[in-house]
Design an enzyme around this catalytic site. Structure first.
Site, PDB file in Angstrom:
ATOM      1  N   TYR A 173       1.527  -7.892  16.151  1.00 43.60           N
ATOM      2  CA  TYR A 173       2.164  -7.117  15.082  1.00 43.60           C
ATOM      3  C   TYR A 173       2.902  -5.908  15.661  1.00 43.60           C
ATOM      4  O   TYR A 173       4.074  -5.664  15.368  1.00 43.60           O
ATOM      5  CB  TYR A 173       1.108  -6.659  14.057  1.00 43.60           C
ATOM      6  N   HIS A 174       2.187  -5.139  16.504  1.00 44.43           N
ATOM      7  CA  HIS A 174       2.821  -3.945  17.072  1.00 44.43           C
ATOM      8  C   HIS A 174       4.021  -4.341  17.935  1.00 44.43           C
ATOM      9  O   HIS A 174       5.022  -3.617  17.996  1.00 44.43           O
ATOM     10  CB  HIS A 174       1.808  -3.150  17.912  1.00 44.43           C
TER      11      HIS A 174
ATOM     12  N   LYS B 108       7.124  -4.692  16.030  1.00 46.42           N
ATOM     13  CA  LYS B 108       7.748  -3.402  15.691  1.00 46.42           C
ATOM     14  C   LYS B 108       8.591  -2.886  16.867  1.00 46.42           C
ATOM     15  O   LYS B 108       9.628  -2.239  16.656  1.00 46.42           O
ATOM     16  CB  LYS B 108       6.675  -2.387  15.308  1.00 46.42           C
TER      17      LYS B 108
ATOM     18  N   SER C 236      -0.993  -5.426  20.146  1.00 46.35           N
ATOM     19  CA  SER C 236      -1.170  -6.588  19.254  1.00 46.35           C
ATOM     20  C   SER C 236       0.207  -7.200  19.061  1.00 46.35           C
ATOM     21  O   SER C 236       1.234  -6.554  19.333  1.00 46.35           O
ATOM     22  CB  SER C 236      -1.731  -6.168  17.886  1.00 46.35           C
TER      23      SER C 236
ATOM     24  N   THR D 289       5.713   2.072  14.185  1.00 53.71           N
ATOM     25  CA  THR D 289       4.299   2.411  14.347  1.00 53.71           C
ATOM     26  C   THR D 289       4.064   3.142  15.663  1.00 53.71           C
ATOM     27  O   THR D 289       4.729   2.854  16.674  1.00 53.71           O
ATOM     28  CB  THR D 289       3.426   1.139  14.286  1.00 53.71           C
TER      29      THR D 289
ATOM     30  N   ARG E  27       1.816 -10.036   1.046  1.00 54.42           N
ATOM     31  CA  ARG E  27       0.493  -9.507   1.364  1.00 54.42           C
ATOM     32  C   ARG E  27      -0.544  -9.968   0.342  1.00 54.42           C
ATOM     33  O   ARG E  27      -1.664 -10.329   0.685  1.00 54.42           O
ATOM     34  CB  ARG E  27       0.554  -7.988   1.404  1.00 54.42           C
TER      35      ARG E  27
ATOM     36  N   TYR F 239       0.841  -1.212   0.000  1.00 54.57           N
ATOM     37  CA  TYR F 239       0.000   0.000   0.000  1.00 54.57           C
ATOM     38  C   TYR F 239       0.875   1.261   0.000  1.00 54.57           C
ATOM     39  O   TYR F 239       0.593   2.233  -0.706  1.00 54.57           O
ATOM     40  CB  TYR F 239      -0.912  -0.053   1.243  1.00 54.57           C
TER      41      TYR F 239
ATOM     42  N   THR G 129     -18.533   0.474  11.114  1.00 51.00           N
ATOM     43  CA  THR G 129     -18.242  -0.442  12.224  1.00 51.00           C
ATOM     44  C   THR G 129     -17.363   0.236  13.276  1.00 51.00           C
ATOM     45  O   THR G 129     -16.142   0.035  13.313  1.00 51.00           O
ATOM     46  CB  THR G 129     -17.524  -1.699  11.702  1.00 51.00           C
TER      47      THR G 129
HETATM   48  N1  USQ Z   1     -11.390   0.506  14.371  1.00 55.47           N
HETATM   49  C1  USQ Z   1     -12.773   0.603  14.476  1.00 55.47           C
HETATM   50  N2  USQ Z   1     -13.527   0.049  13.492  1.00 55.47           N
HETATM   51  C2  USQ Z   1     -12.987  -0.585  12.409  1.00 55.47           C
HETATM   52  C3  USQ Z   1     -11.572  -0.678  12.311  1.00 55.47           C
HETATM   53  C4  USQ Z   1     -10.810  -0.128  13.316  1.00 55.47           C
HETATM   54  O1  USQ Z   1     -13.316   1.176  15.432  1.00 55.47           O
HETATM   55  O2  USQ Z   1     -13.738  -1.056  11.557  1.00 55.47           O
HETATM   56  C5  USQ Z   1     -10.545   1.108  15.409  1.00 55.47           C
HETATM   57  C6  USQ Z   1      -9.562   0.135  16.026  1.00 55.47           C
HETATM   58  O3  USQ Z   1     -10.169  -0.592  17.065  1.00 55.47           O
HETATM   59  C7  USQ Z   1      -8.425   1.052  16.464  1.00 55.47           C
HETATM   60  C8  USQ Z   1      -8.464   2.187  15.436  1.00 55.47           C
HETATM   61  O4  USQ Z   1      -9.728   2.100  14.792  1.00 55.47           O
HETATM   62  O5  USQ Z   1      -8.712   1.581  17.717  1.00 55.47           O
HETATM   63  C9  USQ Z   1      -7.377   2.104  14.387  1.00 55.47           C
HETATM   64  O6  USQ Z   1      -7.467   0.834  13.773  1.00 55.47           O
HETATM   65  P1  USQ Z   1      -6.751   0.505  12.381  1.00 55.47           P
HETATM   66  O7  USQ Z   1      -7.218  -0.850  11.958  1.00 55.47           O
HETATM   67  O8  USQ Z   1      -6.930   1.621  11.425  1.00 55.47           O
HETATM   68  O9  USQ Z   1      -5.214   0.542  12.778  1.00 55.47           O
HETATM   69  P2  USQ Z   1      -4.251  -0.543  13.445  1.00 55.47           P
HETATM   70  O10 USQ Z   1      -4.831  -1.906  13.492  1.00 55.47           O
HETATM   71  O11 USQ Z   1      -3.785   0.020  14.741  1.00 55.47           O
HETATM   72  O12 USQ Z   1      -3.060  -0.612  12.418  1.00 55.47           O
HETATM   73  C10 USQ Z   1      -2.833   0.369  11.409  1.00 55.47           C
HETATM   74  C11 USQ Z   1      -1.913  -0.235  10.358  1.00 55.47           C
HETATM   75  C12 USQ Z   1      -0.576  -0.550  10.996  1.00 55.47           C
HETATM   76  C13 USQ Z   1      -0.022   0.705  11.649  1.00 55.47           C
HETATM   77  C14 USQ Z   1      -1.016   1.262  12.662  1.00 55.47           C
HETATM   78  C15 USQ Z   1      -0.605   2.552  13.288  1.00 55.47           C
HETATM   79  O13 USQ Z   1      -2.511  -1.395   9.789  1.00 55.47           O
HETATM   80  O14 USQ Z   1       0.308  -1.072  10.007  1.00 55.47           O
HETATM   81  O15 USQ Z   1       1.173   0.380  12.300  1.00 55.47           O
HETATM   82  O16 USQ Z   1      -2.254   1.519  11.973  1.00 55.47           O
HETATM   83  S1  USQ Z   1      -1.241   2.741  14.940  1.00 55.47           S
HETATM   84  O17 USQ Z   1      -2.680   2.476  14.928  1.00 55.47           O
HETATM   85  O18 USQ Z   1      -0.964   4.090  15.387  1.00 55.47           O
HETATM   86  O19 USQ Z   1      -0.573   1.748  15.759  1.00 55.47           O
END
Ligand code: USQ
Length: 382
Positions: free
Chosen positions: A181-182, A185, A179, A144, A35, A11, A253
């Site tokens: 994944y995190h 990192k 998580s 991240t 991916r 991406y 969602t």
């Molecule tokens: N969320 C919702 N509804 C959804 C999807 C997500 O409420 O349908 C919430 C999640 O619970 C979370 C937030 O939105 O609290 C962000 O979720 P996300 O899926 O956008 O992000 P995340 O899983 O944390 O991971 C993404 C990238 C990852 C990067 C990270 C930065 O996939 O590669 O490292 O964002 S961070 O979130 O700051 O850790």
């Protein structure tokens, strides 16, 4: 500069490669299509078909005149890493070559093991390859913001001064991910920091928040050049998901209370941040850390923004809280510092009605491809 983009099919990897060539750099991309393969296995294909790297490189050459070299292979394999370094002789490396999904890492044991092995093996191999073949090369690693978690104190930019019993020292800011994944990192950062201290490597670790967006200055509305765009629960980031949900007439969602706050950025700003970091390298023996975000939003804020933008297109967007499949704070303090990249020259693209509108327009063109079953599967984290 001769720049290797590891994970150049992803991406962010592909748009980064185009952007760097457009700014005069010589670029090679490396990928093993991990991916793409996982998305096929898990039945969560991107919103539109994405040509393979050879086709995209040909198309970019036709459009712009710029060439990009390609290496297809698995960077966990040392022999392949060695071939890439010996043949390209990079002056800088952008390291995106990781399993990037937090939900995927929590799916099952196989997914967890793949994430751990891939992410740490590639990072270790990058370190060894730089030391052996290009010791002056600058590593720009995508970390991240999730490394820090959501602590109840301000988040500093990578480092914190601790005073303890009358003495003080600077340490990496405390990290506690939510998580696997995190967590990989965090482990990457620790590995890099160790070898920066041992071998005087030059490293920039970019603590990135969730990215949104489809278009960059180089995509030129050419469907062949658009990035790999996921909207499913495993690989889609929240704002990209909400846009697709709005178009699909699928209630947005919001997980749990929706107070989860993160630092967001437009994909165009990812490209700026990476390029600015490359063009002003970290020093030998320096682990430079930037928090890569431009503004913070809660999930509820994002849902409301998408609902408002959707109404301009006649979409009747509904918002629905669903039981949170993740184990995370839903109501918390969040105040991350993020001045380093601004000081390097970042000019932020903030989230606006216009930006959301352009995303909605593009997604509307691919509405028939949306697989509603991929939007929510409820991968439980605990
Ligand atoms: N969320 C919702 N509804 C959804 C999807 C997500 O409420 O349908 C919430 C999640 O619970 C979370 C937030 O939105 O609290 C962000 O979720 P996300 O899926 O956008 O992000 P995340 O899983 O944390 O991971 C993404 C990238 C990852 C990067 C990270 C930065 O996939 O590669 O490292 O964002 S961070 O979130 O700051 O850790």
């Amino acid at each position: 500069m001769k720049i290797l983009v590891l994970g150049g099919d992803g991406y962010l990897g592909w748009p980064t490669a185009m952007n760097l060539t457009a700014h005069g750099h010589e670029v090679a991309v490396v990928d093993n299509y991990l991916r793409r393969n996982i998305c096929r296995e898990e039945d969560c294909e991107p919103l539109y078909e994405v040509p393979n790297l050879n086709s995209r490189v040909r198309q970019w050459k036709r459009q712009s005149g710029y060439k990009i070299q390609i290496f297809i292979g698995d960077l966990c394999q040392w022999d392949f890493m060695e071939t890439v370094f010996r043949s390209f002789e990079p002056e800088a490396i952008v390291h995106y070559a990781e399993q990037p999904s937090a939900p995927y890492s929590m799916l099952n044991r196989n997914a967890a093991t793949l994430t751990l092995k891939n992410n740490l093996d590639v990072t270790a191999n990058v370190i060894f390859a730089v030391r052996e073949f290009s010791p002056q090369a600058h590593i720009v690693k995508i970390g991240t913001m999730g490394e820090y978690g959501t602590p109840n104190i301000d988040i500093e930019e990578g480092w914190i001064d601790i005073e303890h019993k009358g003495r003080s020292q600077k340490f990496l800011y405390p990290r506690q991910a939510s998580s696997l994944y995190h967590t990989t990192k965090i482990m990457d950062t620790d590995l890099l920091w160790f070898y920066v201290r041992m071998w005087d490597l030059r490293v920039t670790d970019l603590m990135q928040g969730p990215v949104y967006g489809i278009h960059t200055d180089e995509t030129n509305d050419d469907p062949q050049l658009l990035p790999f765009f996921n909207y499913d629960e495993l690989f889609g980031t929240v704002l990209n998901r909400f846009i697709v949900q709005a178009v699909a007439d699928y209630p947005l969602t919001v997980f749990g209370k929706g107070g989860q706050t993160r630092g967001y950025l437009n994909i165009k700003d990812t490209l700026q941040c990476v390029r600015l970091s490359l063009e002003k390298s970290a020093d030998p023996g320096e682990l430079r850390i930037f928090n890569q975000l431009v503004e913070t939003f809660s999930v509820n804020d994002l849902a409301q923004r998408v609902k408002d933008a959707g109404s301009g297109f006649g979409l009747n967007v509904q918002i629905k809280s669903v039981e949170n499949p993740r184990k995370e704070a839903e109501d918390h303090y969040y105040n991350p510092a993020h001045t380093g990249l601004l000081e390097l020259g970042l000019e932020p693209n903030y989230l606006s009605e216009e930006v959301l509108g352009k995303m909605i327009e593009t997604v509307l063109r691919h509405k028939d491809n949306i697989n509603r079953d991929a939007i929510f599967r409820g991968v439980k984290w605990a």
